[in-house]
Design a protein around this motif. Structure first.
Motif, PDB file in Angstrom:
ATOM      1  N   ASN A 167     -35.410   4.976  19.476  1.00  0.00           N
ATOM      2  CA  ASN A 167     -34.642   3.939  20.167  1.00  0.00           C
ATOM      3  C   ASN A 167     -35.519   3.037  21.022  1.00  0.00           C
ATOM      4  N   LEU A 168     -35.132   1.787  21.106  1.00  0.00           N
ATOM      5  CA  LEU A 168     -35.754   0.837  22.023  1.00  0.00           C
ATOM      6  C   LEU A 168     -34.826   0.493  23.181  1.00  0.00           C
ATOM      7  N   ASP A 169     -33.529   0.687  22.994  1.00  0.00           N
ATOM      8  CA  ASP A 169     -32.569   0.300  24.021  1.00  0.00           C
ATOM      9  C   ASP A 169     -32.497   1.302  25.178  1.00  0.00           C
ATOM     10  N   LYS A 170     -32.243   2.555  24.887  1.00  0.00           N
ATOM     11  CA  LYS A 170     -32.064   3.556  25.939  1.00  0.00           C
ATOM     12  C   LYS A 170     -33.265   3.682  26.881  1.00  0.00           C
ATOM     13  N   PRO A 171     -34.506   3.655  26.401  1.00  0.00           N
ATOM     14  CA  PRO A 171     -35.654   3.789  27.317  1.00  0.00           C
ATOM     15  C   PRO A 171     -35.751   2.682  28.362  1.00  0.00           C
ATOM     16  N   LEU A 172     -35.149   1.515  28.113  1.00  0.00           N
ATOM     17  CA  LEU A 172     -35.207   0.426  29.084  1.00  0.00           C
ATOM     18  C   LEU A 172     -34.543   0.810  30.402  1.00  0.00           C
ATOM     19  N   ILE A 173     -33.616   1.768  30.347  1.00  0.00           N
ATOM     20  CA  ILE A 173     -32.927   2.217  31.555  1.00  0.00           C
ATOM     21  C   ILE A 173     -33.927   2.717  32.588  1.00  0.00           C
TER      22      ILE A 173
ATOM     23  N   LEU B 242     -25.459   1.323  30.910  1.00  0.00           N
ATOM     24  CA  LEU B 242     -24.487   2.021  30.063  1.00  0.00           C
ATOM     25  C   LEU B 242     -24.381   1.363  28.693  1.00  0.00           C
ATOM     26  N   ALA B 243     -24.461   0.038  28.658  1.00  0.00           N
ATOM     27  CA  ALA B 243     -24.438  -0.663  27.370  1.00  0.00           C
ATOM     28  C   ALA B 243     -25.630  -0.256  26.516  1.00  0.00           C
ATOM     29  N   LEU B 244     -26.770  -0.062  27.153  1.00  0.00           N
ATOM     30  CA  LEU B 244     -27.966   0.375  26.428  1.00  0.00           C
ATOM     31  C   LEU B 244     -27.822   1.826  25.968  1.00  0.00           C
ATOM     32  N   ALA B 245     -27.347   2.686  26.866  1.00  0.00           N
ATOM     33  CA  ALA B 245     -27.220   4.108  26.540  1.00  0.00           C
ATOM     34  C   ALA B 245     -26.240   4.344  25.399  1.00  0.00           C
ATOM     35  N   LEU B 246     -25.199   3.533  25.339  1.00  0.00           N
ATOM     36  CA  LEU B 246     -24.174   3.676  24.293  1.00  0.00           C
ATOM     37  C   LEU B 246     -24.485   2.832  23.057  1.00  0.00           C
ATOM     38  N   HIS B 247     -25.655   2.190  23.066  1.00  0.00           N
ATOM     39  CA  HIS B 247     -26.104   1.354  21.941  1.00  0.00           C
ATOM     40  C   HIS B 247     -25.119   0.216  21.653  1.00  0.00           C
ATOM     41  N   LEU B 248     -24.579  -0.369  22.723  1.00  0.00           N
ATOM     42  CA  LEU B 248     -23.624  -1.467  22.579  1.00  0.00           C
ATOM     43  C   LEU B 248     -24.277  -2.836  22.684  1.00  0.00           C
ATOM     44  N   ALA B 249     -25.485  -2.887  23.225  1.00  0.00           N
ATOM     45  CA  ALA B 249     -26.186  -4.166  23.366  1.00  0.00           C
ATOM     46  C   ALA B 249     -26.703  -4.605  21.993  1.00  0.00           C
ATOM     47  N   PRO B 250     -26.444  -5.842  21.597  1.00  0.00           N
ATOM     48  CA  PRO B 250     -26.856  -6.310  20.263  1.00  0.00           C
ATOM     49  C   PRO B 250     -28.345  -6.642  20.202  1.00  0.00           C
ATOM     50  N   GLY B 251     -28.869  -6.690  18.985  1.00  0.00           N
ATOM     51  CA  GLY B 251     -30.231  -7.161  18.783  1.00  0.00           C
ATOM     52  C   GLY B 251     -31.291  -6.100  18.681  1.00  0.00           C
ATOM     53  N   PHE B 252     -30.910  -4.829  18.754  1.00  0.00           N
ATOM     54  CA  PHE B 252     -31.879  -3.741  18.622  1.00  0.00           C
ATOM     55  C   PHE B 252     -31.854  -3.204  17.196  1.00  0.00           C
ATOM     56  N   ASN B 253     -33.009  -3.132  16.572  1.00  0.00           N
ATOM     57  CA  ASN B 253     -33.135  -2.561  15.233  1.00  0.00           C
ATOM     58  C   ASN B 253     -33.970  -1.289  15.335  1.00  0.00           C
ATOM     59  N   ASN B 254     -33.324  -0.239  15.811  1.00  0.00           N
ATOM     60  CA  ASN B 254     -34.018   1.020  16.023  1.00  0.00           C
ATOM     61  C   ASN B 254     -34.467   1.632  14.696  1.00  0.00           C
ATOM     62  N   LEU B 255     -35.589   2.302  14.740  1.00  0.00           N
ATOM     63  CA  LEU B 255     -36.222   2.820  13.527  1.00  0.00           C
ATOM     64  C   LEU B 255     -35.724   4.225  13.195  1.00  0.00           C
ATOM     65  N   GLN B 256     -35.134   4.382  12.008  1.00  0.00           N
ATOM     66  CA  GLN B 256     -34.704   5.706  11.568  1.00  0.00           C
ATOM     67  C   GLN B 256     -35.915   6.451  10.994  1.00  0.00           C
ATOM     68  N   VAL B 257     -36.201   7.622  11.562  1.00  0.00           N
ATOM     69  CA  VAL B 257     -37.363   8.386  11.124  1.00  0.00           C
ATOM     70  C   VAL B 257     -36.983   9.706  10.452  1.00  0.00           C
TER      71      VAL B 257
END
Length: 280
Positions: A119-125, A86-101
């Motif tokens: 995103n790099l965070d959500k796919p980890l789920i 859930l932390a990943l899905a809500l982008h609450l986990a720190p340290g991710f620099n997702n690429l705006q395209v």
């Protein structure tokens, strides 16, 4: 196609992530190796900070351990993984620099402005749940003609309802950024969402209770996850969840649910105003 190539070399991290996800549907262990290569590349390109690697590895280890243990230890592992996810899905986990395209683009003249991040965070789920629930991907079952017709009717019916409720308008368009949308939506969004709501929640509830409870609760939670769009959007998203849930249950394969989910989203982009008018 030129737009897609313009994402490199920054987008190379996500190319490796896509390879890792696709590989995991066939050879999950090899998919984890590809995920490791993706993480190293992301660190090198500064898309990830070191804390993310520690956070991600910790979640994957707990998931793998949870699949092998029993009783209270298994329950604790499931709780930890879900909170982690859930932390990943809500982008609450720190340290991710997702690429705006994409930044405030329109798919058509009547569509709302749309911004997209890779995103790099959500796919980890997906990877964690695949370790936690080894049967997540399922086994193919033969669907009846009645089941296929029901899914087709529901597919069309959800679009019709969204149209009648004013969430979308007809607008035929295929923007030049549709390939990056397809890549992101299929591999980074649909796979993660179907893994969580169908492969995990629906799967476990169906096994514990029955298919009606499994599909119903998973679909309701999927609808509630779209609360930002308002009550009407929650209703439509819940019905879409039933579509994906029935696809998963009747076909036996998570990949089929992912495919239908993606087809629905791509159809939305191509034939209607995108995103929803209610979100503008």
């Amino acid at each position: 196609m030129e737009f897609l190539f313009s994402l490199f070399p920054a987008g190379f991290t996500w190319l490796l992530l896509g390879i890792a996800i696709i590989t995991s549907f066939f050879k999950p262990k090899y998919g984890l190796f590809a995920l490791g290569a993706c993480a190293l590349t992301a660190l090198y390109q500064s898309h990830l900070e070191l804390i993310v690697v520690l956070y991600g590895v910790a979640g994957l280890i707990v998931a793998a351990y949870g699949a092998k243990t029993k009783g209270i230890k298994r329950l604790i592992c499931h709780v930890i993984v879900i909170v982690w996810a859930l932390a990943l899905a809500l982008h609450l986990a720190p340290g991710f620099n997702n690429l705006q395209v994409l930044n405030q683009v329109q798919s058509g003249v009547n569509s709302s402005a749309y911004t997209l991040y890779l995103n790099l965070d959500k796919p980890l789920i997906f990877f964690a749940l695949l370790l936690l629930v080894p049967n997540l991907l399922g086994r193919v079952k033969t669907m009846t003609q009645m089941q296929i017709r029901t899914l087709a009717a529901l597919f069309s019916g959800v679009f019709l309802l969204a149209f009648l409720l004013g969430l979308i308008q007809y607008e035929l368009s295929l923007p030049n950024w549709w390939l990056v949308f397809a890549f992101s939506n299929l591999l980074l969004t649909c796979v993660a969402e179907e893994a969580l709501f169908r492969g995990y929640i629906q799967n476990l509830l169906t096994r514990r209770f029955n298919p009606v409870i499994g599909v119903g609760i998973a679909s309701a939670l999927f609808g509630l996850a779209h609360f930002a769009g308002g009550p009407v959007f929650i209703l439509v998203a819940t019905l879409a969840g039933i579509l994906y849930g029935l696809t998963y249950f009747w076909s036996g394969k998570l990949s089929y649910a992912v495919a239908v989910h993606f087809a629905f989203n791509l159809g939305h982009l191509t034939f209607f105003t995108y995103p929803l008018l209610a979100s503008s």
